[in-house]
Design a protein around this motif. Structure first.
Motif, PDB file in Angstrom:
ATOM      1  N   SER A 127       0.457  -2.047  -7.813  1.00 27.46           N
ATOM      2  CA  SER A 127      -0.985  -2.254  -7.657  1.00 27.46           C
ATOM      3  C   SER A 127      -1.308  -3.493  -6.829  1.00 27.46           C
ATOM      4  O   SER A 127      -2.446  -3.647  -6.358  1.00 27.46           O
ATOM      5  CB  SER A 127      -1.655  -2.355  -9.028  1.00 27.46           C
ATOM      6  OG  SER A 127      -1.140  -3.463  -9.761  1.00 27.46           O
ATOM      7  N   ASP A 128      -0.323  -4.379  -6.635  1.00 29.85           N
ATOM      8  CA  ASP A 128      -0.542  -5.585  -5.834  1.00 29.85           C
ATOM      9  C   ASP A 128      -0.324  -5.330  -4.344  1.00 29.85           C
ATOM     10  O   ASP A 128      -0.660  -6.190  -3.517  1.00 29.85           O
ATOM     11  CB  ASP A 128       0.410  -6.705  -6.274  1.00 29.85           C
ATOM     12  CG  ASP A 128       0.161  -7.158  -7.699  1.00 29.85           C
ATOM     13  OD1 ASP A 128      -1.004  -7.097  -8.133  1.00 29.85           O
ATOM     14  OD2 ASP A 128       1.121  -7.570  -8.367  1.00 29.85           O
ATOM     15  N   LEU A 129       0.244  -4.177  -4.003  1.00 30.74           N
ATOM     16  CA  LEU A 129       0.584  -3.883  -2.610  1.00 30.74           C
ATOM     17  C   LEU A 129      -0.575  -3.202  -1.900  1.00 30.74           C
ATOM     18  O   LEU A 129      -1.388  -2.505  -2.517  1.00 30.74           O
ATOM     19  CB  LEU A 129       1.826  -2.988  -2.553  1.00 30.74           C
ATOM     20  CG  LEU A 129       3.064  -3.471  -3.322  1.00 30.74           C
ATOM     21  CD1 LEU A 129       4.221  -2.499  -3.130  1.00 30.74           C
ATOM     22  CD2 LEU A 129       3.454  -4.878  -2.896  1.00 30.74           C
ATOM     23  N   SER A 130      -0.614  -3.388  -0.587  1.00 30.44           N
ATOM     24  CA  SER A 130      -1.647  -2.729   0.211  1.00 30.44           C
ATOM     25  C   SER A 130      -1.375  -1.235   0.287  1.00 30.44           C
ATOM     26  O   SER A 130      -0.237  -0.775   0.065  1.00 30.44           O
ATOM     27  CB  SER A 130      -1.667  -3.321   1.623  1.00 30.44           C
ATOM     28  OG  SER A 130      -0.486  -2.974   2.330  1.00 30.44           O
ATOM     29  N   ALA A 131      -2.391  -0.464   0.628  1.00 30.95           N
ATOM     30  CA  ALA A 131      -2.225   0.983   0.769  1.00 30.95           C
ATOM     31  C   ALA A 131      -1.217   1.296   1.869  1.00 30.95           C
ATOM     32  O   ALA A 131      -0.418   2.234   1.755  1.00 30.95           O
ATOM     33  CB  ALA A 131      -3.572   1.630   1.071  1.00 30.95           C
ATOM     34  N   SER A 132      -1.229   0.505   2.927  1.00 29.95           N
ATOM     35  CA  SER A 132      -0.278   0.711   4.027  1.00 29.95           C
ATOM     36  C   SER A 132       1.147   0.469   3.559  1.00 29.95           C
ATOM     37  O   SER A 132       2.068   1.214   3.920  1.00 29.95           O
ATOM     38  CB  SER A 132      -0.614  -0.224   5.196  1.00 29.95           C
ATOM     39  OG  SER A 132      -1.891   0.050   5.719  1.00 29.95           O
ATOM     40  N   ALA A 133       1.342  -0.579   2.752  1.00 30.55           N
ATOM     41  CA  ALA A 133       2.674  -0.878   2.235  1.00 30.55           C
ATOM     42  C   ALA A 133       3.149   0.230   1.296  1.00 30.55           C
ATOM     43  O   ALA A 133       4.315   0.641   1.339  1.00 30.55           O
ATOM     44  CB  ALA A 133       2.661  -2.217   1.513  1.00 30.55           C
ATOM     45  N   GLN A 134       2.253   0.722   0.465  1.00 31.30           N
ATOM     46  CA  GLN A 134       2.604   1.813  -0.444  1.00 31.30           C
ATOM     47  C   GLN A 134       3.033   3.049   0.345  1.00 31.30           C
ATOM     48  O   GLN A 134       3.993   3.737  -0.024  1.00 31.30           O
ATOM     49  CB  GLN A 134       1.421   2.132  -1.348  1.00 31.30           C
ATOM     50  CG  GLN A 134       1.087   1.029  -2.337  1.00 31.30           C
ATOM     51  CD  GLN A 134      -0.200   1.297  -3.102  1.00 31.30           C
ATOM     52  OE1 GLN A 134      -0.950   2.224  -2.777  1.00 31.30           O
ATOM     53  NE2 GLN A 134      -0.485   0.496  -4.114  1.00 31.30           N
ATOM     54  N   ALA A 135       2.327   3.322   1.447  1.00 25.03           N
ATOM     55  CA  ALA A 135       2.663   4.487   2.270  1.00 25.03           C
ATOM     56  C   ALA A 135       4.039   4.340   2.902  1.00 25.03           C
ATOM     57  O   ALA A 135       4.819   5.308   2.976  1.00 25.03           O
ATOM     58  CB  ALA A 135       1.595   4.678   3.350  1.00 25.03           C
ATOM     59  N   VAL A 136       4.363   3.117   3.356  1.00 28.69           N
ATOM     60  CA  VAL A 136       5.681   2.874   3.953  1.00 28.69           C
ATOM     61  C   VAL A 136       6.786   3.075   2.916  1.00 28.69           C
ATOM     62  O   VAL A 136       7.803   3.710   3.188  1.00 28.69           O
ATOM     63  CB  VAL A 136       5.747   1.453   4.550  1.00 28.69           C
ATOM     64  CG1 VAL A 136       7.183   1.109   4.953  1.00 28.69           C
ATOM     65  CG2 VAL A 136       4.828   1.335   5.760  1.00 28.69           C
ATOM     66  N   ILE A 137       6.581   2.542   1.720  1.00 30.70           N
ATOM     67  CA  ILE A 137       7.585   2.693   0.666  1.00 30.70           C
ATOM     68  C   ILE A 137       7.751   4.155   0.278  1.00 30.70           C
ATOM     69  O   ILE A 137       8.876   4.637   0.068  1.00 30.70           O
ATOM     70  CB  ILE A 137       7.204   1.842  -0.556  1.00 30.70           C
ATOM     71  CG1 ILE A 137       7.270   0.348  -0.190  1.00 30.70           C
ATOM     72  CG2 ILE A 137       8.127   2.135  -1.741  1.00 30.70           C
ATOM     73  CD1 ILE A 137       6.780  -0.576  -1.282  1.00 30.70           C
ATOM     74  N   ASP A 138       6.644   4.886   0.197  1.00 30.15           N
ATOM     75  CA  ASP A 138       6.724   6.316  -0.115  1.00 30.15           C
ATOM     76  C   ASP A 138       7.518   7.065   0.961  1.00 30.15           C
ATOM     77  O   ASP A 138       8.250   8.012   0.661  1.00 30.15           O
ATOM     78  CB  ASP A 138       5.318   6.914  -0.212  1.00 30.15           C
ATOM     79  CG  ASP A 138       4.647   6.611  -1.551  1.00 30.15           C
ATOM     80  OD1 ASP A 138       5.376   6.343  -2.524  1.00 30.15           O
ATOM     81  OD2 ASP A 138       3.402   6.645  -1.610  1.00 30.15           O
TER      82      ASP A 138
END
Length: 220
Positions: A82-93
């Motif tokens: 929840s602390d990560l940006s949406a862009s970062a979450q997308a990269v990790i996914d």
């Protein structure tokens, strides 16, 4: 890092009067670790109020990580998600928490060719402060993993030689100029500033040996 040549350090002139301070060798040996002497002689202290955590978002690749660290980061992802940006979450996914860069090194994933995916921002004034989501969660007691040792040791960079020898170099970067200024103001040697990560990486006994060598060198 290479071994110093015999001509890389001058010797006190023979026959000269008075006491002479012997030159500090450019490369020192502590235990089985080679390190550049400026780790002892240079002064350094991060100044986030000035740099705003630029080291987390500058550069063109992520932070070097080991396979063991990747596993620990994966175990901590849910705690910092929840602390990560949406862009970062997308990269990790899409590619996971780490990837292999152009030089063949395993590094943390980045966003837009720049920001580490674990960068989070805290508004403290006019300029957002860049923080590590992993470290913030660790300091809050939410995870057992702080952050990659390569991040914790910076501006010291570690190199593994083919024979298994470990070398440590002090990396100078323009964005850390304020840290050098603050270190000089506080008279804080780099090895003292990085006591916690150095102990984490090499152990308390090794660090005590480093301190003893530093005192011997600087008091000579």
């Amino acid at each position: 890092m290479s071994n110093p040549s015999p001509s890389s350090a001058s010797s006190p002139q023979r026959g000269a009067r008075g006491n002479h301070t012997p030159p500090i060798p450019p490369i020192l040996l502590v235990g089985s670790v080679l390190l550049s002497s400026d780790i002892i002689t240079e002064e350094f202290c991060c100044d986030l109020d000035v740099c705003h955590g630029a080291c987390c978002i500058e550069g063109d690749a992520g932070a070097p990580v080991t396979m063991d660290e990747v596993l620990m980061i994966e175990n901590a992802v849910d705690d910092v998600w929840s602390d990560l940006s949406a862009s970062a979450q997308a990269v990790i996914d899409r590619q996971g928490v780490a990837y292999t860069d152009e030089e063949g090194d395993l590094v943390t994933s980045i966003v837009g060719g720049k920001d580490c995916v674990f960068t989070c921002y805290e508004q403290t004034g006019g300029t957002p402060l860049c923080l590590c989501a992993l470290e913030r969660a660790y300091r809050a007691g939410r995870t057992s993993f702080c952050k990659p040792i390569s991040c914790a040791l910076y501006p010291i960079r570690e190199k593994q030689f083919r024979d298994g020898t470990v070398g440590l170099n002090y990396h100078r970067w323009d964005v850390c100029r304020c840290a050098r200024d603050k270190g000089r103001q506080l008279h804080l040697p780099l090895y003292r500033f990085l006591r916690e990560p150095l102990v984490r990486r090499f152990g308390q006994e090794w660090y005590d040996e480093l301190v003893a060598l530093a005192q011997q060198i600087t008091q000579t």
